[in-house]
Design an enzyme around this catalytic site. Structure first.
Site, PDB file in Angstrom:
ATOM      1  N   ASP A 191       0.849  -1.196   0.000  1.00  0.00           N
ATOM      2  CA  ASP A 191       0.000   0.000   0.000  1.00  0.00           C
ATOM      3  C   ASP A 191       0.880   1.241   0.000  1.00  0.00           C
ATOM      4  O   ASP A 191       1.951   1.209   0.601  1.00  0.00           O
ATOM      5  CB  ASP A 191      -0.756   0.016   1.339  1.00  0.00           C
ATOM      6  CG  ASP A 191      -2.249   0.004   1.158  1.00  0.00           C
ATOM      7  OD1 ASP A 191      -2.701  -0.394   0.080  1.00  0.00           O
ATOM      8  OD2 ASP A 191      -2.954   0.400   2.099  1.00  0.00           O
ATOM      9  N   TYR A 248       2.136   4.781   1.519  1.00  0.00           N
ATOM     10  CA  TYR A 248       2.093   5.365   2.868  1.00  0.00           C
ATOM     11  C   TYR A 248       0.855   6.246   2.975  1.00  0.00           C
ATOM     12  O   TYR A 248       0.493   6.934   2.019  1.00  0.00           O
ATOM     13  CB  TYR A 248       3.329   6.225   3.121  1.00  0.00           C
ATOM     14  CG  TYR A 248       4.631   5.460   3.180  1.00  0.00           C
ATOM     15  CD1 TYR A 248       4.867   4.520   4.180  1.00  0.00           C
ATOM     16  CD2 TYR A 248       5.643   5.706   2.260  1.00  0.00           C
ATOM     17  CE1 TYR A 248       6.084   3.834   4.254  1.00  0.00           C
ATOM     18  CE2 TYR A 248       6.869   5.032   2.328  1.00  0.00           C
ATOM     19  CZ  TYR A 248       7.074   4.097   3.326  1.00  0.00           C
ATOM     20  OH  TYR A 248       8.276   3.431   3.397  1.00  0.00           O
ATOM     21  N   PHE A 302       7.941   1.951  -0.638  1.00  0.00           N
ATOM     22  CA  PHE A 302       8.953   2.154   0.415  1.00  0.00           C
ATOM     23  C   PHE A 302       9.604   3.543   0.420  1.00  0.00           C
ATOM     24  O   PHE A 302      10.211   3.932   1.402  1.00  0.00           O
ATOM     25  CB  PHE A 302      10.048   1.071   0.372  1.00  0.00           C
ATOM     26  CG  PHE A 302       9.539  -0.310   0.667  1.00  0.00           C
ATOM     27  CD1 PHE A 302       9.125  -0.655   1.949  1.00  0.00           C
ATOM     28  CD2 PHE A 302       9.431  -1.260  -0.339  1.00  0.00           C
ATOM     29  CE1 PHE A 302       8.631  -1.923   2.236  1.00  0.00           C
ATOM     30  CE2 PHE A 302       8.935  -2.538  -0.073  1.00  0.00           C
ATOM     31  CZ  PHE A 302       8.542  -2.872   1.214  1.00  0.00           C
ATOM     32  N   HIS A 321       9.471  -9.444   5.713  1.00  0.00           N
ATOM     33  CA  HIS A 321       9.251  -8.028   5.412  1.00  0.00           C
ATOM     34  C   HIS A 321      10.176  -7.169   6.281  1.00  0.00           C
ATOM     35  O   HIS A 321      10.490  -7.540   7.412  1.00  0.00           O
ATOM     36  CB  HIS A 321       7.783  -7.697   5.710  1.00  0.00           C
ATOM     37  CG  HIS A 321       7.336  -6.392   5.151  1.00  0.00           C
ATOM     38  ND1 HIS A 321       7.524  -5.207   5.815  1.00  0.00           N
ATOM     39  CD2 HIS A 321       6.717  -6.078   3.973  1.00  0.00           C
ATOM     40  CE1 HIS A 321       7.032  -4.215   5.082  1.00  0.00           C
ATOM     41  NE2 HIS A 321       6.539  -4.721   3.958  1.00  0.00           N
TER      42      HIS A 321
END
Length: 220
Positions: A65, A67, A78, A187
């Site tokens: 998703d 931020y 990221f 992750h």
């Protein structure tokens, strides 16, 4: 419908924008931008594609998703805009990068320079409502990004797919491991980074593979 996306991607994804699911998605997203605060800014929805034309793609990092905090998302998984506090997952990515390659930890969380070198930084969902993680999931973006992965996998060989966490790994099931190099680990989130993200050496492994195929390495 005219979607503002880099020309080579427009060609590769020809026909996708005319499908019913995408028209429904586009209507939903347009309405959300009109009535709610949505990230990233509209002009940045397809930024990952705009910075990394099809012919340039060497590496694909799959995120989930965008931020959902103010000023963070700018269309690359990221990554955050210059001047924004580095989020915890990205801080862990930098820590692993430092341990793996010795690269000094950057001051900024903006990693556009990866994209410009051929790293497609693809979130599964390309928009999100402010402060509401996952709010645009299940609206059609996942179908679109699955198509992106499928088409680029079919068109090219010897891509590096970096799949961090269960979600990315599930999405990566459509990639042919005979044709591409697939790297998997936990992750980088603080909740899971110690379960196998740290020490995965994905940055050096990526460059070793690229070099072995005669491609230019990524200057992480």
């Amino acid at each position: 419908m005219d979607v503002k996306i880099e020309q080579s991607w427009k060609e590769l994804l020809k026909g996708e924008f005319e499908k019913d699911y995408f028209k429904t998605l586009a209507n939903f997203v347009r309405q959300e931008y009109k009535t709610k605060t949505v990230y990233p800014p509209g002009k940045d929805i397809f930024k990952a594609f705009d910075l990394c034309p099809v012919d340039n793609v060497k590496v694909i990092i799959i995120g989930q998703d965008p931020y959902h905090g103010k000023g963070q998302a700018h269309g690359l998984c990221f990554s955050v805009k210059d001047g924004i506090k580095i989020p915890p997952s990205l801080r862990n990515i930098y820590k692993e990068l430092n341990d793996d390659t010795g690269k000094q930890i950057p001051e900024t969380g903006n990693i556009e320079h990866w994209a410009k070198q051929g790293v497609l930084m693809l979130n599964a969902t390309l928009t999100v409502r402010a402060g509401q993680a996952g709010s645009h999931q299940g609206k059609g973006w996942e179908t679109f990004t699955d198509t992106v992965i499928k088409k680029i996998s079919e068109k090219k060989s010897n891509l590096v797919f970096i799949l961090w966490g269960a979600y990315a790994q599930k999405k990566g099931k459509i990639i042919n491991p005979e044709k591409h190099y697939i790297l998997k680990s936990a992750h980088p989130s603080p909740f899971s980074a110690h379960n196998g993200f740290f020490g995965n050496k994905h940055f050096s492994k990526t460059n070793k593979f690229l070099k072995s195929k005669g491609f230019e390495e990524i200057k992480w």
